[in-house]
Design a protein around this motif. Sequence first.
Motif, PDB file in Angstrom:
ATOM      1  N   ALA A 448    -115.255 -67.825  -9.814  1.00 34.20           N
ATOM      2  CA  ALA A 448    -114.087 -68.555  -9.324  1.00 34.20           C
ATOM      3  C   ALA A 448    -114.500 -69.644  -8.345  1.00 34.20           C
ATOM      4  N   TYR A 449    -115.662 -69.481  -7.731  1.00 31.82           N
ATOM      5  CA  TYR A 449    -116.120 -70.452  -6.741  1.00 31.82           C
ATOM      6  C   TYR A 449    -117.623 -70.322  -6.570  1.00 31.82           C
ATOM      7  N   ILE A 450    -118.216 -71.328  -5.929  1.00 33.85           N
ATOM      8  CA  ILE A 450    -119.628 -71.266  -5.551  1.00 33.85           C
ATOM      9  C   ILE A 450    -119.720 -71.592  -4.060  1.00 33.85           C
ATOM     10  N   VAL A 451    -120.823 -71.220  -3.471  1.00 39.80           N
ATOM     11  CA  VAL A 451    -121.083 -71.570  -2.073  1.00 39.80           C
ATOM     12  C   VAL A 451    -122.230 -72.578  -2.069  1.00 39.80           C
ATOM     13  N   LYS A 452    -121.933 -73.771  -1.539  1.00 40.57           N
ATOM     14  CA  LYS A 452    -122.921 -74.859  -1.550  1.00 40.57           C
ATOM     15  C   LYS A 452    -122.851 -75.616  -0.230  1.00 40.57           C
ATOM     16  N   ARG A 453    -123.992 -75.804   0.390  1.00 42.57           N
ATOM     17  CA  ARG A 453    -124.067 -76.518   1.674  1.00 42.57           C
ATOM     18  C   ARG A 453    -123.121 -75.907   2.710  1.00 42.57           C
ATOM     19  N   GLY A 454    -123.012 -74.580   2.701  1.00 40.37           N
ATOM     20  CA  GLY A 454    -122.184 -73.897   3.684  1.00 40.37           C
ATOM     21  C   GLY A 454    -120.695 -74.058   3.454  1.00 40.37           C
ATOM     22  N   GLU A 455    -120.283 -74.442   2.215  1.00 37.96           N
ATOM     23  CA  GLU A 455    -118.872 -74.604   1.892  1.00 37.96           C
ATOM     24  C   GLU A 455    -118.527 -73.808   0.642  1.00 37.96           C
ATOM     25  N   VAL A 456    -117.298 -73.298   0.609  1.00 41.67           N
ATOM     26  CA  VAL A 456    -116.782 -72.630  -0.593  1.00 41.67           C
ATOM     27  C   VAL A 456    -116.160 -73.702  -1.474  1.00 41.67           C
ATOM     28  N   MET A 457    -116.687 -73.866  -2.702  1.00 39.90           N
ATOM     29  CA  MET A 457    -116.221 -74.914  -3.616  1.00 39.90           C
ATOM     30  C   MET A 457    -115.631 -74.260  -4.864  1.00 39.90           C
ATOM     31  N   ILE A 458    -114.427 -74.680  -5.209  1.00 40.14           N
ATOM     32  CA  ILE A 458    -113.698 -74.083  -6.335  1.00 40.14           C
ATOM     33  C   ILE A 458    -114.321 -74.522  -7.656  1.00 40.14           C
ATOM     34  N   VAL A 459    -114.381 -73.589  -8.616  1.00 37.06           N
ATOM     35  CA  VAL A 459    -114.823 -73.883  -9.978  1.00 37.06           C
ATOM     36  C   VAL A 459    -113.590 -73.870 -10.885  1.00 37.06           C
ATOM     37  N   ASP A 460    -113.370 -74.966 -11.613  1.00 37.90           N
ATOM     38  CA  ASP A 460    -112.230 -75.059 -12.534  1.00 37.90           C
ATOM     39  C   ASP A 460    -112.399 -74.019 -13.638  1.00 37.90           C
ATOM     40  N   GLU A 461    -111.423 -73.124 -13.772  1.00 39.16           N
ATOM     41  CA  GLU A 461    -111.544 -72.031 -14.740  1.00 39.16           C
ATOM     42  C   GLU A 461    -111.465 -72.518 -16.176  1.00 39.16           C
ATOM     43  N   PHE A 462    -110.961 -73.731 -16.417  1.00 40.54           N
ATOM     44  CA  PHE A 462    -110.826 -74.237 -17.779  1.00 40.54           C
ATOM     45  C   PHE A 462    -112.014 -75.089 -18.201  1.00 40.54           C
ATOM     46  N   THR A 463    -112.565 -75.867 -17.281  1.00 39.56           N
ATOM     47  CA  THR A 463    -113.673 -76.760 -17.627  1.00 39.56           C
ATOM     48  C   THR A 463    -115.020 -76.274 -17.124  1.00 39.56           C
ATOM     49  N   GLY A 464    -115.017 -75.364 -16.121  1.00 32.88           N
ATOM     50  CA  GLY A 464    -116.272 -74.891 -15.551  1.00 32.88           C
ATOM     51  C   GLY A 464    -116.893 -75.854 -14.564  1.00 32.88           C
ATOM     52  N   ARG A 465    -116.174 -76.926 -14.248  1.00 32.68           N
ATOM     53  CA  ARG A 465    -116.712 -77.923 -13.323  1.00 32.68           C
ATOM     54  C   ARG A 465    -116.325 -77.599 -11.879  1.00 32.68           C
ATOM     55  N   VAL A 466    -117.202 -77.978 -10.958  1.00 34.11           N
ATOM     56  CA  VAL A 466    -116.914 -77.792  -9.537  1.00 34.11           C
ATOM     57  C   VAL A 466    -115.895 -78.837  -9.092  1.00 34.11           C
ATOM     58  N   MET A 467    -114.841 -78.395  -8.429  1.00 35.81           N
ATOM     59  CA  MET A 467    -113.770 -79.286  -7.975  1.00 35.81           C
ATOM     60  C   MET A 467    -114.003 -79.645  -6.515  1.00 35.81           C
ATOM     61  N   ASP A 468    -114.839 -80.633  -6.317  1.00 33.86           N
ATOM     62  CA  ASP A 468    -115.233 -81.031  -4.963  1.00 33.86           C
ATOM     63  C   ASP A 468    -114.021 -81.542  -4.175  1.00 33.86           C
ATOM     64  N   GLY A 469    -113.857 -81.038  -2.964  1.00 32.63           N
ATOM     65  CA  GLY A 469    -112.758 -81.482  -2.124  1.00 32.63           C
ATOM     66  C   GLY A 469    -111.462 -80.713  -2.303  1.00 32.63           C
TER      67      GLY A 469
END
Length: 555
Positions: A448-469
């Motif tokens: 559902a999300y990844i942790v990158k550079r000390g931030e929780v970043m959402i992963v789009d469940e339909f496309t698999g892309r990280v939704m930055d911001g």
Amino acid sequence: MPPSHSKFRKAFLAAPAGGAAGLYLLCHGSSRTTLPDDASHTVFLGPAASRVPSSPAPASSRSGATAQLRRAGAARSDAPAEAPSALSQPAVSAAVATAAVLGGGALAHASSRRSARRRNVAVDPLQGGRGAVTQRRLFGNLETLNPFYESPADQTKKRYAPQIQAINALEGSMKSKSDDELREITAELQRKAQAGTSFDELLPEAFALVREASVRVLGLRPFDVQLMGGIALHEGNIAEMGTGEGKTLVAILPCFLNALSGKGVHVVTVNDYLARRDAEWVGQPLRFLGLKVGVVQSGMVPEQKKTAYRCDVTYVTNSELGFDYLRDQMAPAPSDLSLREKDPFNFAVVDEVDSILVDEARTPLIISGVAESAPQKYEVALEVARALRKTVHYTVDEKQRQCVLIEAGVETAEKLLGKDDLFDPEDPWLPFINNALNAKELYVKDKAYIVKRGEVMIVDEFTGRVMDGRRWSNGLHQAIEAKEGVPIQAESVTLASISYQSLFRLFNKLGGMTGTAFTEAKEFEEVYKLKTVVIPPNLIKKREDKDDQVYVDDI
């Protein structure tokens, strides 16, 4: 088999289950004027009859059918029994009508037993021939049961044949025109459209013009079935076209036609790559004919978006379109708007329409602002959530994606917190506990999300892309940050929100393309008032699409 028997066998196959009694009566040349007691159980299987137990038809249906059979029998009572070919047409019609009236399962049982015998498949007599034959289709092959059956693709061919002929008739004249002359035709069509001429009148010439432009610029000549897809989209339908049938090229046909009014057209895709690729590739014939083609990408500055949205045809993703609309609703002045000031939702063609309008239909698009927050509360709530046990203190609703505290959980949480009431409006703890439980049970790291550079970043469940911001609202994102041990940022409040379902209902006319629309046809019509049109393939498919097989142990 005598010719008459073959004729009646075809009529029998076209009749519904249990409706063969009248056909049996006439085929065997009987002069009886009354039905046998078990008439609804008698079916014609060729030169002989078989009696198979079945549920009888309703009394009202049998009484009406009996009267028809009596008239049919009387109409031919003088004919010799050994000359079935002498049956009159009224008698045949009466028998077929009777077959349509009578109900029951005789045909289903008999066909099941016959097919089983042909394949040497054992049929359990206690089951009446049901269930044991695993390969029998529920309704059979409609094309053989009903000789008048017409597939959806054949209906589409017949429906659009006059328009296709009109377009093809103009192909020769378009070929003889120079490039400049084709652009002059575009300008003339724009004048007619803006003067009030209906798009349906302009359609043959517009489609023939785009076809010729595509040949000259791309080297691709849209096939007749692609023209059918374009007509279906222009009419505001969902066009079901198989993979590889050229949906991307089809989209420019209705886009060109509807852009002639000068009100703008959107082509909506699922990601930035497709929007950019399609605008650069199939946008070439539109530019060749004198139309402006724009593309909206994430990360563009407002001025770039404003220019793109004011083109004749704009390629954009569903998410960018939705967020630009929300930002426009918050704009302080008309000059700050990205979309067109007047009637921004004229016509749209949605690619992969089932994904956007069905799978993501209820996905909310939210613009948030910063609110006051208490980071320490999220950390305390996390410790309480870790102490609570699933099913003992709370339940998990996977479908609604939420955890619910039960009475035992409320009491335990109050003890752990040293509070008398989790629902105290002056010091509410329930929202923090619920978010901590949701983060614990439903939101999995690296899914559902990844942790990158000390931030929780959402992963789009339909496309698999990280939704930055992008951030979850109502304190959920903060609960996940507490769970992962990263800095907890300030909570946000919702400033504007809309779902895709509500967004696309704003369009005056909407069309869509996909390879799998017919299965969701009912939902498209009920929710969006969109009909589904099945477009036939350009070449006969060699692939055989078999029915799904569902087994009891899979349910």
